[in-house]
Each structure stands twice: as C-alpha cells, then as structure tokens.
Design an enzyme around this catalytic site. Structure first.
Site: not given
Length: 630
Positions: A292, A313, A317, A319-321
């Site tokens: 893009h 922060d 929610v 995720p880690t990946s």
C-alpha cells in the site's frame, strides 16, 4: 493529529464525527449508484442481495458517461433491467433514495466524480475504489466531506459490507466465500482494516471462531484515507448489535494512535482485538515500501511494533504475532459469551433456488460452463401463472374494469397513471382513429388494398407514410414547445426564431381548417384538459403562439398534433409521476407519435376492410375514386 478546541478544522471534524457517531451507515434497504459500468462487481452485489433475501436490488442505477438506457443483469435466476444514466446529476434525480455512491472511476477522474457526487444532496456515503488518486485531491475530498457531514470510504478500497444487508462491489468476493464466511446474516463482530485482501482473510477467520461479523470496512491503503480506523471503531461502539471489535492495521502513518487515544479516554467501551501487520520490516536493512501507498514507516513511531505496544498499553487485546490473532479473537468472543453478552445468532436456511444457483456457479467455476444466459430480447410480459403488464396481473386489469388507456400506461410508461390521464389517452386514440380517405396514409392503404395485397401489407403501407407532414409531428410539437416555454421565449421570439432556422412550427397549420373554422378535435381535447388537468401551462402557451401565427395567416391554426403534443406535456408534468429526465426521454424516444400510430392503425384497418368488400381491382388512377369533402 490533535485539534485545538477553537480551531475551524476542529469544528468541521466534530460535525463529521456526529455523522459517524450515529452508528450504522448501511441497512437492508440501502441502495447505491454505481459509477463507471463494471459488470462483475455489480453482479456480485446483486448475487449477495439475492443470497440475503433482499426484496429490492442494492444497485438502483448505473452511471456510464455518454450512455443511457438499461443494463440487463441477474437477480437470482431472474433477469432485471437497471437504468443507466449519463450524468451523476441525472442519476441522483432519478433515484433520490440511493444514498451510497460507489465510484469505479480511474485514478484520473475519481476525485472529480467523487466530489461531484458529494455535492448531491441525496448522497451520504462515497466509496472510492481507485488506487493512485493524488493526495492533494484526497485531502480536498476529506475536507469537503467532513464539513458537509458525509462519509468517504477509500481511496484504494475494496469497500465494505454489512452482513445480510448490503455490500460494496467486490467486497468479500464470490458467493462461495460469502457463504463460508457466514456473511449472508449478521453476527456480533465489527471489523475494520486498511487492506481489502486481508479483510477477506479475516472474514473467514472471524467466522470460524465467532458467530461472524456484523459489519466490515476496508478503509484503503493510502496515506490519507477518507475515513480512519478509529472513525469506524467509534461508530461500531455505538451499534448495539456489535459486541466486540476487530482491527487490522499496518505499519506506516499514525492512524492507529487516534485509536489508542480513544481507548485511553474511555470512548470505546467494547472489547477491541487489534493487530498491526508489518513487524517483518525490521528484518530489512533499509526502509521498505510494502503493497500500500501508506505501508511505509517513517520512523519508530510508525513501526508495527510500536503501534502494537501502544494499543496493548491502551487496553486492546494484542497477540504476540499474526498467527496468534485468531486465538485472541476466539478467546475474547468466548469470554463475552460466558458473561451472557452474546445473543445466539439464528442461522438462516438458504433458499432452495439459491442452493441450486450456488451449485451451478461452483460447477461453472471448475467446468468453465456458462450457466446464466442473457436473452436477446426484453419484455414486460413475464412467464408466470398469468400474463402481467408492468407487474399488474391480467385478472386485476379485467376485474377493475381498466380500459385501453390503463393498459397503455402500464405497457408504455411502466406505471399506473391517474384515471384522468388514461381517459385522455383514450380520447386521443378515438379522435385520431380516422379522418377520411383524403389523407396520405389512408390513400396509400386504399391503393395497396385495391391492388390485392393482404391486410398487414395494406396497413403497413399507410403507417409508413406517417411523418412530420402527416401525424408524426406530435413529438416535434412537444419538443419545440417545451423548449420554448422552458426558456421563457415569447410567442414572437419562438415563431421568429423557428422562421430564421427555416423550420415550420410543429403542431401549427392545417390544409383545411382556419381561424374561423377550427378543428373540433382540438377543441374537445382542450376542453377536457381545462376541466381535468391540474395544469395546462404548455397548452396555454401554445394557444398564445397560435394567436400570433393567426395574425400572419388564417390557416396557421393549431392542429391535432400540436394539441396532443402540448397537452401530453401537461399530463406528464402535472401528474407528478415523472421526473424531468423521464419527460425528456419520453419525448425523445417517440412515445407521443406512438399514440397517433396506434389510433390511425384502427382507421387504416377500416379502410382496408372497405376496399376488400368492394372487390374491385385497381384499373384507373386511385385519385379518381377519392371524394373530397370539406
């Protein structure tokens, strides 16, 4: 970007936010105007409509510059005709309930056409599909939309979808994918993304681990989107049916930080699952431009890692990946279900005909067979239990005692006109059915019948004589008188301008009738109109023109063509059932001359029968058999 409370931009943004804050921008009754004809995306919209059980197609009209008419497309297994308009203004006037403008123009004209659409009072949402729209043009569109309380989706967007209600263009792809993603009925998840391609992926993911989406929007991948991620998240927060929100961002720009601020300030009260893609950018030694225009970080703040951390922060929610994104969505939904905040969605049993159609389309995909064929001819008489005229069954026509005028209004004008209108049509047919054997059309019919030709040949020979000098001046009279009246020309200016052009005034002049011996048919038509019509402005203008032409010559009197032409203008304008564009189209196509053709056919058939009964061959010049009467 932050706005000061006293800033003009802040006031404009607050006005625009009030529109976004209302929640839903689409519904099951939403209709759109489609700019720049593209068959596949329009057909996909109609397939989605049929899949969802919509009663009316979501595409009200097509705008194709330089073209007018109808475009044949399929609504399920039934073929429908969608009006095609040459201009945006004409389409908006013809379809005032269509408030979404789907713009498939190229990047060269997308900005100009979108701005013109935004200026139309009926348009509320504009979706711009084109990539490569200049950023300066996009900024101008955004400013105009926000200051005028309207919404822009895109540029460089695939559009959006409200499950079971409305979708834009190619959003969500084929029927197969829509069914797999359960988009034919609403779920509980609001989804917004920058990427259209990733939207399709997430629709599928969300459908696997939740009850599906309620609405999904792809804002487009440009640096300056018409509406942002946070704009739509805030809107989703105000839609009761949406219980959780899923956001897919990407590196580049700072759009996600406005979402961070909204989360921190408590403006968003529903659970938000978010992921910003592009974490792999750090693996490259130099700055990389992804797919893009806006997918290029301009520093640490615009990196995917920084955005993901800021969202986490702020309470989202995260995720880690990306691989763990599906699990995060599933767990968030499950928690809401345990808390009793999710109402179980009632699954819909797809209509049998739709299942068959889907199977056929699936087979066509793999076998390369054409399933739906477009017929070469279109007709209003459908194949059903009984014939219908413009949707009105024959039994209804007979039971209600409708006349030939009612049938003409249904077949010609595709609507049921008031009784005084249909009665006027019937009077026109009766008064023009015949006017003796002297006129050229009757003469040709008589000659052909006397020569031994059959009924159809005799009738056609007379009908082919109809033209500007014999019965074919009805449309010309309507066209020229309408133009003169609308331009506020005086009778003197109108007649003299026609004289300079070398054009006879249609509807004025007669070989026999004079100012002191007027055509009784004209008087009868005028009397009926003055008694029953709500307005006779065009006819009265023609009367004023007649007064002027009579001052020049006693035979320049209004004839029956002029009376029918001008009075039909009054009928169309006064009934309130036709738009200005429709009136112009009716005059241009030749509907009004059709009245004379229909009426005179009755008389010509009578002349044919008379000659057949005489059983006399044509031995001498036909004019010797003609009796002139005054």
């Amino acid at each position: 970007m932050r706005y000061k409370s006293g800033d003009t931009n802040c006031k404009k943004r607050n006005l625009w936010v009030s529109t976004m804050a209302t929640g839903q921008i689409f519904s099951r009754t939403t209709q759109a105007l489609f700019y720049n004809y593209k068959q596949l995306p329009i057909q996909r919209m109609l397939d989605f409509d049929f899949l969802c059980g919509r009663e009316t197609p979501s595409v009200a009209g097509i705008i194709n510059p330089g073209a007018e008419g109808f475009q044949k497309l399929f609504f399920g297994q039934e073929e429908i005709a969608i009006p095609v308009h040459s201009t945006i203004e004409a389409a908006c006037a013809a379809h005032p309930t269509a408030d979404v403008f789907i713009n498939f123009a190229s990047f060269r004209s997308a900005a100009a056409s979108s701005k013109l659409a935004l200026k139309q009072p009926t348009i509320r949402v504009v979706a711009i599909i084109a990539e490569g729209v200049p950023e300066s043009d996009t900024k101008e569109l955004i400013s105009y939309a926000r200051s005028n309380n309207k919404v822009v989706i895109g540029p460089a967007t695939v559009g959006g979808i409200q499950a079971g209600a409305f979708k834009i263009g190619d959003t969500a792809g084929t029927i197969d994918n829509i069914i797999q993603c359960k988009l034919y009925r609403p779920g509980s998840v609001g989804f917004v993304s920058k990427s259209g391609g990733m939207s399709n992926e997430l629709y599928n993911t969300i459908a696997r681990v939740t009850d599906g989406i309620y609405e999904g929007i792809a804002i487009g991948g440009d640096v300056f989107p018409g509406s942002t991620l946070s704009d739509h998240v805030l809107r989703f927060n105000n839609i009761p049916q949406i219980k959780m929100i899923v956001v897919l961002g990407e590196l580049g720009g700072r759009d996600e930080y406005s979402l961070v601020e909204a989360l921190k300030s408590g403006k968003i009260t529903k659970p938000v699952c978010a992921w910003v893609s592009g974490t792999c950018a750090r693996l490259f030694k130099s700055e990389v431009q992804f797919g893009h225009a806006g997918a290029k970080s301009g520093g640490e703040m615009e990196s995917a890692q920084a955005k993901n951390q800021a969202l986490k922060d702020a309470g989202a929610v995260v995720p880690t990946s990306y691989e763990a994104f599906e699990t995060s969505i599933k767990e968030t939904f499950a928690k809401l279900a345990e808390e009793g905040k999710i109402t179980q969605v009632k699954e819909i049993t797809l209509h049998k005909s739709l299942r068959i159609l889907t199977q056929q389309l699936r087979a066509a995909k793999y076998e390369h067979r054409l399933i739906l064929f477009q017929p070469s001819l279109m007709t209003e008489v459908r194949t059903c239990e009984e014939p219908c005229y413009a949707g009105v069954p024959m039994s209804t026509i007979v039971e209600k005692g409708m006349g030939i005028g009612d049938v003409i209004s249904l077949l010609w004008f595709k609507r049921s006109l008031p009784r005084y209108c249909t009665q006027f049509i019937e009077i026109c047919v009766m008064l023009c059915a015949d006017h003796g054997p002297c006129v050229s059309g009757a003469h040709n019919t008589i000659v052909t019948a006397r020569a031994g030709k059959d009924l159809v040949s005799s009738l056609v020979s007379g009908l082919l004589t109809i033209g500007p000098r014999f019965g074919g001046a009805v449309d010309d009279a309507a066209r020229y008188f309408k133009d003169a009246y609308d331009r506020k020309l005086s009778p003197y200016e109108f007649v003299e301008s026609m004289k300079k052009k070398g054009i006879r005034v249609p509807g004025i002049g007669h070989r026999i009738k004079r100012g002191d011996n007027r055509d009784k048919r004209v008087e009868l038509l005028q009397l009926f109109a003055r008694t029953h019509f709500p307005s006779t402005k065009y006819m009265e203008y023609a009367v004023e023109v007649e007064a002027y032409t009579l001052s020049k010559a006693n035979n320049l009197v209004m004839n029956v063509d002029g009376a029918i032409g001008t009075l039909f203008l009054d009928l169309l304008a006064g009934s309130g059932m036709f738009t200005k564009q429709e009136i112009d189209e009716i005059v241009a196509i030749g509907y009004l001359n059709g009245l004379f053709v229909l009426a005179r056919s009755i008389g010509l058939i009578g002349h044919t029968f008379d000659q057949k009964r005489l059983k006399q061959p044509l031995y001498r010049h036909p004019w010797e058999d003609v009796l002139y009467t005054k």
